[in-house]
Design a protein around this motif. Structure first.
Motif, PDB file in Angstrom:
ATOM      1  N   ASN A   6      67.837  20.538  88.647  1.00  0.00           N
ATOM      2  CA  ASN A   6      66.787  21.311  87.975  1.00  0.00           C
ATOM      3  C   ASN A   6      67.371  22.148  86.836  1.00  0.00           C
ATOM      4  O   ASN A   6      66.757  22.247  85.769  1.00  0.00           O
ATOM      5  CB  ASN A   6      66.052  22.207  88.966  1.00  0.00           C
ATOM      6  N   LEU A   7      68.543  22.754  87.041  1.00  0.00           N
ATOM      7  CA  LEU A   7      69.184  23.541  85.987  1.00  0.00           C
ATOM      8  C   LEU A   7      69.553  22.644  84.807  1.00  0.00           C
ATOM      9  O   LEU A   7      69.294  22.994  83.651  1.00  0.00           O
ATOM     10  CB  LEU A   7      70.419  24.256  86.516  1.00  0.00           C
ATOM     11  N   CYS A   8      70.142  21.489  85.070  1.00  0.00           N
ATOM     12  CA  CYS A   8      70.507  20.558  83.989  1.00  0.00           C
ATOM     13  C   CYS A   8      69.268  20.116  83.213  1.00  0.00           C
ATOM     14  O   CYS A   8      69.304  20.032  81.979  1.00  0.00           O
ATOM     15  CB  CYS A   8      71.236  19.338  84.550  1.00  0.00           C
ATOM     16  N   GLN A   9      68.174  19.868  83.903  1.00  0.00           N
ATOM     17  CA  GLN A   9      66.954  19.454  83.227  1.00  0.00           C
ATOM     18  C   GLN A   9      66.364  20.590  82.403  1.00  0.00           C
ATOM     19  O   GLN A   9      65.819  20.360  81.323  1.00  0.00           O
ATOM     20  CB  GLN A   9      65.950  18.909  84.237  1.00  0.00           C
ATOM     21  N   ALA A  10      66.495  21.837  82.873  1.00  0.00           N
ATOM     22  CA  ALA A  10      65.998  22.984  82.107  1.00  0.00           C
ATOM     23  C   ALA A  10      66.823  23.172  80.834  1.00  0.00           C
ATOM     24  O   ALA A  10      66.267  23.410  79.757  1.00  0.00           O
ATOM     25  CB  ALA A  10      66.040  24.248  82.967  1.00  0.00           C
ATOM     26  N   ILE A  11      68.134  23.051  80.937  1.00  0.00           N
ATOM     27  CA  ILE A  11      69.011  23.150  79.764  1.00  0.00           C
ATOM     28  C   ILE A  11      68.651  22.047  78.772  1.00  0.00           C
ATOM     29  O   ILE A  11      68.517  22.282  77.574  1.00  0.00           O
ATOM     30  CB  ILE A  11      70.494  23.073  80.174  1.00  0.00           C
ATOM     31  N   ASP A  12      68.471  20.837  79.282  1.00  0.00           N
ATOM     32  CA  ASP A  12      68.093  19.706  78.425  1.00  0.00           C
ATOM     33  C   ASP A  12      66.776  19.979  77.721  1.00  0.00           C
ATOM     34  O   ASP A  12      66.634  19.708  76.527  1.00  0.00           O
ATOM     35  CB  ASP A  12      67.997  18.428  79.264  1.00  0.00           C
ATOM     36  N   SER A  13      65.824  20.538  78.427  1.00  0.00           N
ATOM     37  CA  SER A  13      64.511  20.803  77.847  1.00  0.00           C
ATOM     38  C   SER A  13      64.607  21.776  76.675  1.00  0.00           C
ATOM     39  O   SER A  13      64.017  21.545  75.619  1.00  0.00           O
ATOM     40  CB  SER A  13      63.581  21.363  78.925  1.00  0.00           C
TER      41      SER A  13
END
Length: 193
Positions: A6-13
């Motif tokens: 979830n953290l990696c996806q938030a950074i990506d977003s």
């Protein structure tokens, strides 16, 4: 593991929207080069993942299928460092690809601000004579392998008020992916031919 995904996806977003818009407006050539590098990484990673599955079966195939989507970081970095506080010593990040930018994002609760009377928490670039305030929600791009930098020390209890996310592209990985190696490993068959 789910929290990290979830953290990696938030950074990506954030990087995929705000970060890419900023680079497109100010340096579209670097954005294009970064996207090309990530395209190469995604295609080569699938070959490595497939070879790894055949050799060791460490994780179920379903967990590995989307790894290249999880680790995208907005196509603006191949690596990420997440930490509290900052790097308070003057330094260069010599392993960062100097043809691409390093990005720094500051995350945290906007109701918990630190003392900035003496520029605490700001990015200092002494060769340019520039101090860049780094407040919660701020993002900056710069060449960390060529510009000496540090972050002005926060007071000890205030270090916990923010999380700093740094993304960069590894110079060594970029070199291997952009120039065919002198040898081939089993999963490199497409890139060595």
């Amino acid at each position: 593991m789910e929290a990290m995904v979830n953290l990696c996806q938030a950074i990506d977003s954030v990087l995929n929207t705000r970060g890419q818009r900023a680079l497109k407006a100010h340096d579209p050539k670097v954005l294009s080069r970064s996207r090309q590098l990530h395209h190469t990484i995604r295609s080569q990673s699938q070959n490595v993942i497939d070879y790894g599955r055949l050799q060791s079966h460490p994780l179920p195939a379903t967990q590995l299928q989307d790894v290249t989507k999880i680790l995208r970081f907005g196509n603006l970095g191949t690596c990420v460092a997440i930490g509290r506080g900052q790097s308070e010593k003057l330094h260069l990040d010599l392993n960062d690809n100097n043809a691409l930018y390093t990005s720094i994002m500051v995350l945290g609760d906007k109701t918990k601000q630190w003392n900035t009377n003496h520029h605490q928490g700001s990015l200092y670039l002494p060769t340019l004579g520039v101090i860049v305030p780094m407040n919660i929600g701020d993002m900056v791009f710069f060449n960390a392998s060529e510009l000496p930098h540090l972050v002005i020390k926060l007071d000890e209890p205030e270090r916990e008020y923010r999380t700093v996310v740094t993304t960069f592209s590894c110079a060594h990985l970029s070199e291997v992916l952009e120039h065919s190696p002198a040898f081939c490993l089993p999963w490199m068959t497409t890139s060595c031919m």
